[in-house]
Motif scaffolding. Structure first.
Motif, PDB file in Angstrom:
ATOM      1  N   ILE A 136       0.831  -1.207   0.000  1.00  0.00           N
ATOM      2  CA  ILE A 136       0.000   0.000   0.000  1.00  0.00           C
ATOM      3  C   ILE A 136       0.863   1.254   0.000  1.00  0.00           C
ATOM      4  N   SER A 137       1.880   1.258   0.849  1.00  0.00           N
ATOM      5  CA  SER A 137       2.779   2.404   0.914  1.00  0.00           C
ATOM      6  C   SER A 137       3.481   2.632  -0.419  1.00  0.00           C
ATOM      7  N   SER A 138       3.929   1.538  -1.037  1.00  0.00           N
ATOM      8  CA  SER A 138       4.615   1.638  -2.323  1.00  0.00           C
ATOM      9  C   SER A 138       3.679   2.171  -3.405  1.00  0.00           C
ATOM     10  N   ALA A 139       2.442   1.684  -3.435  1.00  0.00           N
ATOM     11  CA  ALA A 139       1.478   2.111  -4.445  1.00  0.00           C
ATOM     12  C   ALA A 139       1.174   3.600  -4.308  1.00  0.00           C
ATOM     13  N   ILE A 140       0.978   4.052  -3.081  1.00  0.00           N
ATOM     14  CA  ILE A 140       0.670   5.470  -2.860  1.00  0.00           C
ATOM     15  C   ILE A 140       1.855   6.341  -3.261  1.00  0.00           C
ATOM     16  N   ASN A 141       3.063   5.902  -2.917  1.00  0.00           N
ATOM     17  CA  ASN A 141       4.256   6.672  -3.292  1.00  0.00           C
ATOM     18  C   ASN A 141       4.408   6.775  -4.811  1.00  0.00           C
ATOM     19  N   LEU A 172       1.983   6.540  -7.026  1.00  0.00           N
ATOM     20  CA  LEU A 172       0.919   7.407  -7.529  1.00  0.00           C
ATOM     21  C   LEU A 172       1.273   8.870  -7.300  1.00  0.00           C
ATOM     22  N   LYS A 173       1.773   9.192  -6.131  1.00  0.00           N
ATOM     23  CA  LYS A 173       2.125  10.582  -5.819  1.00  0.00           C
ATOM     24  C   LYS A 173       3.295  11.049  -6.683  1.00  0.00           C
ATOM     25  N   ARG A 174       4.230  10.147  -6.956  1.00  0.00           N
ATOM     26  CA  ARG A 174       5.356  10.518  -7.816  1.00  0.00           C
ATOM     27  C   ARG A 174       4.859  10.853  -9.223  1.00  0.00           C
ATOM     28  N   ALA A 175       3.953  10.018  -9.738  1.00  0.00           N
ATOM     29  CA  ALA A 175       3.408  10.264 -11.078  1.00  0.00           C
ATOM     30  C   ALA A 175       2.572  11.535 -11.103  1.00  0.00           C
ATOM     31  N   SER A 176       1.763  11.747 -10.080  1.00  0.00           N
ATOM     32  CA  SER A 176       0.890  12.920 -10.051  1.00  0.00           C
ATOM     33  C   SER A 176       1.662  14.217  -9.833  1.00  0.00           C
ATOM     34  N   GLY A 177       2.862  14.104  -9.271  1.00  0.00           N
ATOM     35  CA  GLY A 177       3.683  15.292  -9.033  1.00  0.00           C
ATOM     36  C   GLY A 177       4.672  15.595 -10.135  1.00  0.00           C
ATOM     37  N   ASN A 178       4.782  14.680 -11.113  1.00  0.00           N
ATOM     38  CA  ASN A 178       5.770  14.829 -12.184  1.00  0.00           C
ATOM     39  C   ASN A 178       5.163  15.601 -13.349  1.00  0.00           C
ATOM     40  N   ILE A 179       5.164  16.912 -13.226  1.00  0.00           N
ATOM     41  CA  ILE A 179       4.514  17.743 -14.233  1.00  0.00           C
ATOM     42  C   ILE A 179       5.527  18.442 -15.142  1.00  0.00           C
TER      43      ILE A 179
END
Length: 290
Positions: A59-64, A66-73
């Motif tokens: 779960i921790s890995s999945a959230i990290n 997702l956040k990495r992808a969502s923050g990579n603008i």
């Protein structure tokens, strides 16, 4: 229907009541003074732990991820949004690229919409180069999937559309829209208009679907589009990334495909009538995608 010219907050509060009472979304409150994100970790963790399908490490890995992808603008909103959509639709690989036995954490249960957690928050302040505050944000399992701007009946929906386009520009909060799959603008007289990230104003669509039981145009459209099954089905099956442009199905395309599904299952034939320029190719793509 509210009186003509009523303040926008009156419309907003009424729409929130629809989400709460009829659509059964959980109201999270006024988030003006809160630090907000398009990935609310605590809500996503709550959902993933409740599935009992994943370890705490997964779960921790999945959230990290997702956040990495969502923050990579850095490469632009389109590319970030496309990457996040892939994680939402297909799951997050938490076993590593080199692993032969890959395991995916499913952030959304697409096959059983009622198993997901649906939330609505208002006045969601988002910090950026210049901070902005969208009227309503729809979260599924803590992930922001839709943003709604509402106007009073005497103010054109196009003002809300321009707000969305401003919010997505680099001068404001484009990073918030990396997870957002649909954007909406509406008022009582013009109903609900929708688009996706970077949809030019002239290409926004109005949701049209018969319903004689609800007189108010905005209420009718909200109740129809934000039905939990409908919202997830639309996001899963009726969006496409096409040569640098994200596109959403028109109502006629959506309902044509809905009418086609039982015929496909029955291995039956049929005809979908289209006028010139009404999206025949995209209809075929979305049908094949389903």
């Amino acid at each position: 229907m509210e009186q003509i010219g009523s303040k926008e907050i009156v419309t907003q509060k009424r729409i929130i009541r629809l989400f709460e009472k009829q659509l059964k979304y959980s109201y999270q409150g006024d988030w003006t003074e809160r630090t907000n994100s398009n990935v609310e970790e605590s809500l996503l963790e709550k959902y993933l732990f409740a599935t009992k399908a994943y370890s705490s490490g997964e779960i921790s890995s999945a959230i990290n991820l997702l956040k990495r992808a969502s923050g990579n603008i850095a490469a632009g909103l389109y590319h970030a949004n496309k990457e996040v959509y892939g994680l939402l639709r297909y799951g997050v690989n938490v076993s590593g690229e080199a692993s032969e036995n890959k395991k995916y954490v499913q952030l959304i249960d697409w096959t059983n919409p009622s198993a997901n957690d649906f939330y609505i928050a208002e006045e969601v302040t988002v910090k950026g180069v210049n901070s902005k505050r969208p009227d309503l944000v729809i979260y599924v399992n803590g992930i922001a999937l839709a943003v709604i701007e509402l106007k009073r009946s005497t103010v054109s929906v196009h003002h809300g559309i321009r707000q969305h386009l401003d919010n997505q520009s680099k001068e404001f909060i484009p990073q918030f829209f990396t997870t957002v799959q649909l954007v909406f603008a509406g008022n009582d007289t013009e109903g609900l208009h929708y688009g996706v990230i970077k949809t030019p104003e002239k290409f926004w669509l109005r949701w049209k679907e018969p319903n004689t039981e609800v007189a108010n145009e905005l209420d009718r459209s909200v109740l129809q589009f934000f039905d939990k099954n409908r919202l997830l089905e639309y996001i899963h099956d009726f969006l496409i990334y096409d040569g640098g442009v994200k596109k959403a199905a028109r109502p006629n395309q959506f309902f044509a495909i809905q009418a086609t599904k039982p015929r496909v299952k029955a291995k039956d034939s049929g005809i979908i009538w289209h006028s010139q320029g009404s999206g025949k190719s995209l209809t075929m793509i979305w049908l094949a995608k389903w």
